[in-house]
Design a protein around this motif. Sequence first.
Motif, PDB file in Angstrom:
ATOM      1  N   PHE A  99       0.879  -1.165   0.000  1.00 49.35           N
ATOM      2  CA  PHE A  99       0.000   0.000   0.000  1.00 49.35           C
ATOM      3  C   PHE A  99       0.920   1.220   0.000  1.00 49.35           C
ATOM      4  CE2 PHE A  99      -3.479  -2.592   2.129  1.00 49.35           C
ATOM      5  CZ  PHE A  99      -4.410  -2.428   1.111  1.00 49.35           C
ATOM      6  N   PRO A 100       0.447   2.358  -0.449  1.00 51.80           N
ATOM      7  CA  PRO A 100       1.319   3.542  -0.432  1.00 51.80           C
ATOM      8  C   PRO A 100       1.882   3.796   0.973  1.00 51.80           C
ATOM      9  CG  PRO A 100      -0.633   3.996  -1.728  1.00 51.80           C
ATOM     10  CD  PRO A 100      -0.860   2.656  -1.093  1.00 51.80           C
ATOM     11  N   GLY A 101       3.189   3.771   1.081  1.00 50.66           N
ATOM     12  CA  GLY A 101       3.840   4.053   2.346  1.00 50.66           C
ATOM     13  C   GLY A 101       3.993   2.870   3.275  1.00 50.66           C
ATOM     14  N   PHE A 102       3.464   1.699   2.900  1.00 48.74           N
ATOM     15  CA  PHE A 102       3.672   0.509   3.728  1.00 48.74           C
ATOM     16  C   PHE A 102       4.705  -0.376   3.030  1.00 48.74           C
ATOM     17  CE2 PHE A 102       2.638  -3.847   5.210  1.00 48.74           C
ATOM     18  CZ  PHE A 102       2.999  -3.656   6.532  1.00 48.74           C
ATOM     19  N   TYR A 103       5.869  -0.474   3.648  1.00 50.26           N
ATOM     20  CA  TYR A 103       7.011  -1.120   3.011  1.00 50.26           C
ATOM     21  C   TYR A 103       7.111  -2.602   3.387  1.00 50.26           C
ATOM     22  CZ  TYR A 103       8.780   3.321   1.321  1.00 50.26           C
ATOM     23  OH  TYR A 103       8.920   4.508   0.650  1.00 50.26           O
ATOM     24  N   MET A 104       7.303  -3.427   2.360  1.00 54.24           N
ATOM     25  CA  MET A 104       7.573  -4.849   2.531  1.00 54.24           C
ATOM     26  C   MET A 104       9.010  -5.143   2.124  1.00 54.24           C
ATOM     27  SD  MET A 104       4.343  -6.982   1.063  1.00 54.24           S
ATOM     28  CE  MET A 104       5.321  -8.485   1.218  1.00 54.24           C
ATOM     29  N   GLY A 105       9.683  -5.975   2.903  1.00 51.81           N
ATOM     30  CA  GLY A 105      11.059  -6.347   2.584  1.00 51.81           C
ATOM     31  C   GLY A 105      11.178  -7.804   2.197  1.00 51.81           C
ATOM     32  N   GLY A 106      12.266  -8.115   1.490  1.00 56.25           N
ATOM     33  CA  GLY A 106      12.501  -9.496   1.096  1.00 56.25           C
ATOM     34  C   GLY A 106      13.838  -9.649   0.412  1.00 56.25           C
ATOM     35  N   ASN A 107      14.079 -10.870  -0.045  1.00 58.23           N
ATOM     36  CA  ASN A 107      15.303 -11.177  -0.796  1.00 58.23           C
ATOM     37  C   ASN A 107      14.954 -11.933  -2.056  1.00 58.23           C
ATOM     38  OD1 ASN A 107      16.454 -11.588   2.384  1.00 58.23           O
ATOM     39  ND2 ASN A 107      17.602 -10.232   1.022  1.00 58.23           N
ATOM     40  N   LEU A 108      15.661 -11.560  -3.118  1.00 54.67           N
ATOM     41  CA  LEU A 108      15.436 -12.169  -4.425  1.00 54.67           C
ATOM     42  C   LEU A 108      16.652 -13.010  -4.794  1.00 54.67           C
ATOM     43  CD1 LEU A 108      13.407 -12.183  -6.825  1.00 54.67           C
ATOM     44  CD2 LEU A 108      14.771 -10.327  -7.812  1.00 54.67           C
ATOM     45  N   ASP A 158      11.845 -14.466  -1.184  1.00 51.12           N
ATOM     46  CA  ASP A 158      11.577 -14.733   0.226  1.00 51.12           C
ATOM     47  C   ASP A 158      11.133 -13.421   0.861  1.00 51.12           C
ATOM     48  OD1 ASP A 158      11.440 -16.284   2.464  1.00 51.12           O
ATOM     49  OD2 ASP A 158      13.606 -16.433   2.791  1.00 51.12           O
ATOM     50  N   TYR A 159       9.886 -13.334   1.324  1.00 53.92           N
ATOM     51  CA  TYR A 159       9.354 -12.053   1.797  1.00 53.92           C
ATOM     52  C   TYR A 159       8.896 -12.145   3.248  1.00 53.92           C
ATOM     53  CZ  TYR A 159       4.629 -13.970   0.948  1.00 53.92           C
ATOM     54  OH  TYR A 159       3.493 -14.728   0.975  1.00 53.92           O
ATOM     55  N   ASP A 160       8.851 -10.989   3.892  1.00 55.77           N
ATOM     56  CA  ASP A 160       8.513 -10.904   5.312  1.00 55.77           C
ATOM     57  C   ASP A 160       7.019 -11.029   5.570  1.00 55.77           C
ATOM     58  OD1 ASP A 160      11.077 -10.405   6.317  1.00 55.77           O
ATOM     59  OD2 ASP A 160      10.877  -8.229   6.082  1.00 55.77           O
ATOM     60  N   MET A 161       6.683 -11.670   6.690  1.00 59.69           N
ATOM     61  CA  MET A 161       5.382 -11.454   7.303  1.00 59.69           C
ATOM     62  C   MET A 161       5.453 -10.139   8.077  1.00 59.69           C
ATOM     63  SD  MET A 161       3.758 -15.093   8.491  1.00 59.69           S
ATOM     64  CE  MET A 161       4.785 -15.376   9.927  1.00 59.69           C
ATOM     65  N   ILE A 162       4.289  -9.605   8.411  1.00 57.78           N
ATOM     66  CA  ILE A 162       4.213  -8.304   9.072  1.00 57.78           C
ATOM     67  C   ILE A 162       4.841  -8.376  10.467  1.00 57.78           C
ATOM     68  CG2 ILE A 162       2.620  -6.537   9.938  1.00 57.78           C
ATOM     69  CD1 ILE A 162       0.701  -7.720   7.678  1.00 57.78           C
ATOM     70  N   ASN A 165      11.624  -8.462  10.591  1.00 60.94           N
ATOM     71  CA  ASN A 165      12.747  -7.909   9.834  1.00 60.94           C
ATOM     72  C   ASN A 165      12.457  -6.520   9.275  1.00 60.94           C
ATOM     73  OD1 ASN A 165      14.450 -10.235  10.268  1.00 60.94           O
ATOM     74  ND2 ASN A 165      13.122 -11.320   8.824  1.00 60.94           N
ATOM     75  N   ASP A 166      12.199  -6.426   7.965  1.00 61.30           N
ATOM     76  CA  ASP A 166      12.066  -5.121   7.315  1.00 61.30           C
ATOM     77  C   ASP A 166      10.628  -4.644   7.154  1.00 61.30           C
ATOM     78  OD1 ASP A 166      14.920  -4.862   6.747  1.00 61.30           O
ATOM     79  OD2 ASP A 166      14.606  -6.483   5.299  1.00 61.30           O
ATOM     80  N   THR A 167       9.667  -5.441   7.566  1.00 61.73           N
ATOM     81  CA  THR A 167       8.262  -5.128   7.284  1.00 61.73           C
ATOM     82  C   THR A 167       7.533  -4.792   8.577  1.00 61.73           C
ATOM     83  OG1 THR A 167       8.354  -6.627   5.387  1.00 61.73           O
ATOM     84  CG2 THR A 167       6.165  -5.952   6.144  1.00 61.73           C
ATOM     85  N   HIS A 168       7.441  -3.508   8.862  1.00 62.55           N
ATOM     86  CA  HIS A 168       6.843  -3.057  10.114  1.00 62.55           C
ATOM     87  C   HIS A 168       6.478  -1.590   9.968  1.00 62.55           C
ATOM     88  CE1 HIS A 168      10.675  -1.033  11.066  1.00 62.55           C
ATOM     89  NE2 HIS A 168      11.259  -2.133  10.600  1.00 62.55           N
ATOM     90  N   PHE A 169       5.957  -1.022  11.038  1.00 63.89           N
ATOM     91  CA  PHE A 169       5.621   0.397  11.042  1.00 63.89           C
ATOM     92  C   PHE A 169       6.734   1.181  11.730  1.00 63.89           C
ATOM     93  CE2 PHE A 169       1.529  -1.822  10.868  1.00 63.89           C
ATOM     94  CZ  PHE A 169       0.959  -1.209   9.756  1.00 63.89           C
TER      95      PHE A 169
END
Length: 682
Positions: A99-108, A158-162, A165-169
């Motif tokens: 969503f705009p401004g909600f960042y998800m992190g992961g590794n490719l 490989d992506y984060d659950m909320i 790691n990198d996926t939070h507020f």
Amino acid sequence: MAGSATTSPVPPRIFQFLVIVFASASQAFAAVQTLDTPRDFPQINTEAQWQNRRAVIRQQVLVSAGLWPMPEKTPLNEKIFGKIERDGYSVEKVYFQSFPGFYMGGNLYRPLGRGNGPFPAILNAHGHWEHGRLEDTVLCSGPGRCINFAKQGMIAFDYDMIGYNDTHFPESSQDVAVAHHSFGTNHPENFLWSISLMGLQTWDSVRALDFLESLPDVDKSRIAATGASGGGTQTFILGAIDDRLAAQAPVVMVSHTMQGGCLCENMPGLRVKFSNMEIAAAAAPRPQILVSDTRDWTKTTLEMEAPAIEGIYKLFNAPEKLRAVRFDFEHNYNQTSREAVYQWFDKWLLNAPDQPVAEVPFHKEIDADLRAFPDGKLPSDAVSEDQLVNYIVQIHKQRLETMLDLGKQKYAKYVAAMMPAWERTIQLDSSIDQDRSVATSGAQQSGFASDQLEITRAGETEPLKAPRFSPAKNRSSGLPTIVILSHPDGASALVGGDGSPAGIARRFLDSGMAVVVCPDSSKAADPDQTSVLFTAYNRTRLQERVRDLTSVCLAVKKTYDDKCHIVLCGFGSCGFSAMLAAPLANAVVADCNQVNTSDDHALMAPDLFCPGIRNIDTFEGALGLVAGNPVLLHNAAAGFSSNHLRSCYQMQHAEKNLKIESSRATDDDIVSWAKKLRFAKD
């Protein structure tokens, strides 16, 4: 189907639906469902029957997640950086905005030395291990799995659950457990908008799939998903709602008992009628492997879950596309389990021989080289939790406004989109679970006849009993009018001690209209009614009342061969259940009980709470689905929402059929209004 040990398939058994706790002392029912309540698979006999049920399952997942209709997919604004090249593969950091401004992190992870592709791609959800996608232990290694996928010739994301790691507020706690469980739990009013941790996580999985599909070196026709534990839940949830997956491998999660213990695996309404077995089966006939172990809730996979799901694959003549394996370990996604998935994906995505694939040794990079935001600081435009919630609420409101734009064509689209949302939000039974009804023998009394409708519903041991009173003579030459009365005190408020109609029931009868009194089978107010672990598996009091009304409506239609007019009449808080049951009736008269329906706090009352109700335009939304039918709403507070309802009636040029009054109508007023009704069927 194959596994470490095989058994003969057992026939699927009839699904045991929620057994309702009736308020009536004369009817005994079982306790409410929990995440550990054993489930059976429904009896499905034809492919068409399953296709219909699968459509309902998909609707239910999307509605529960707040994704019906699907929100606009805003730009991901992805960034891929920090490339590290190793022998046969590379790994990069990724972040994007779901969503705009909600960042998800992961590794490719990508293959090296195999040309430019396009390659098959695997979406990897990590589950509830301490380090999330960076977990690298004997029990689970996300990096090890992804490195091996890449070295086999597949791209892995490989992506984060909320909360991991990198996926939070920006304001999130550094404690993973706290951060993971915080979203949507501080304000129960969020459930009115179907805003939940699992809903957001499901959306994130959809957007992660969007990201993979956008890569030029990914073959869009060969994308799969896998994950264990909570990642297994995300795998089969995504498979149920998104046909872009070509194969899936949910690991140690598909069970007929424990359905998922985390808030990110439970959202209101999801499993009132469906279990993880059915949700996983919704992927059929796409290739799927179920990986289980002997020491958790998947220990009966070879005997219970897999044979049931295999029955669905057989309907598609594709039993070879389902595989089930079980290994003697605790809850895991270890090397043995990973190798079973490698073999399965190699077979279906790389067209390789169906033979064992050994995992090659791997080395995980240090966390700092894999984290998109290693210092925990998000970009300056990252939104807070409250900002994201407000954004989601606004897009829900905008979708309603857009669908209700004036014009008959827009109205038809509104009804087409909102009717499934209404059914799934209210938790109505699907066509496979039709009620069985019978009229018991009654008695002829002075001026009227009486009998009783007995309605048996799927999974219930006692019928719903509704007294019926019929006049000696129909009031007009047209079809008979049947008034269904609903009162918070049930039949005792409308039927005397001698079994005769009392009060307004008698007035309707004396006016030549048949009367059916709806019993009140709703549970006593449960202090946990607003808990997601309650609403994921059980109907709220309001949903129970609406279900009773719709069951009685269907029984009445059946007994009259659909040759009648039904008027719903709700008193007190039951006025709102009458409004929500409006699509089953020809007219509605309802007490608005001076409730300010524009106030979310007011809708948290025990008699009014219904998850997702805001997304179907609250109570006016159900009435709007049959705009044009006569409606009398009385005792309406100044804050009673009706703007959209009035718009719907204007679109149908039927403003005269909608009457909203601030004063409470008397019994005589209501009967007089009903006597003047004119119906299209006549």
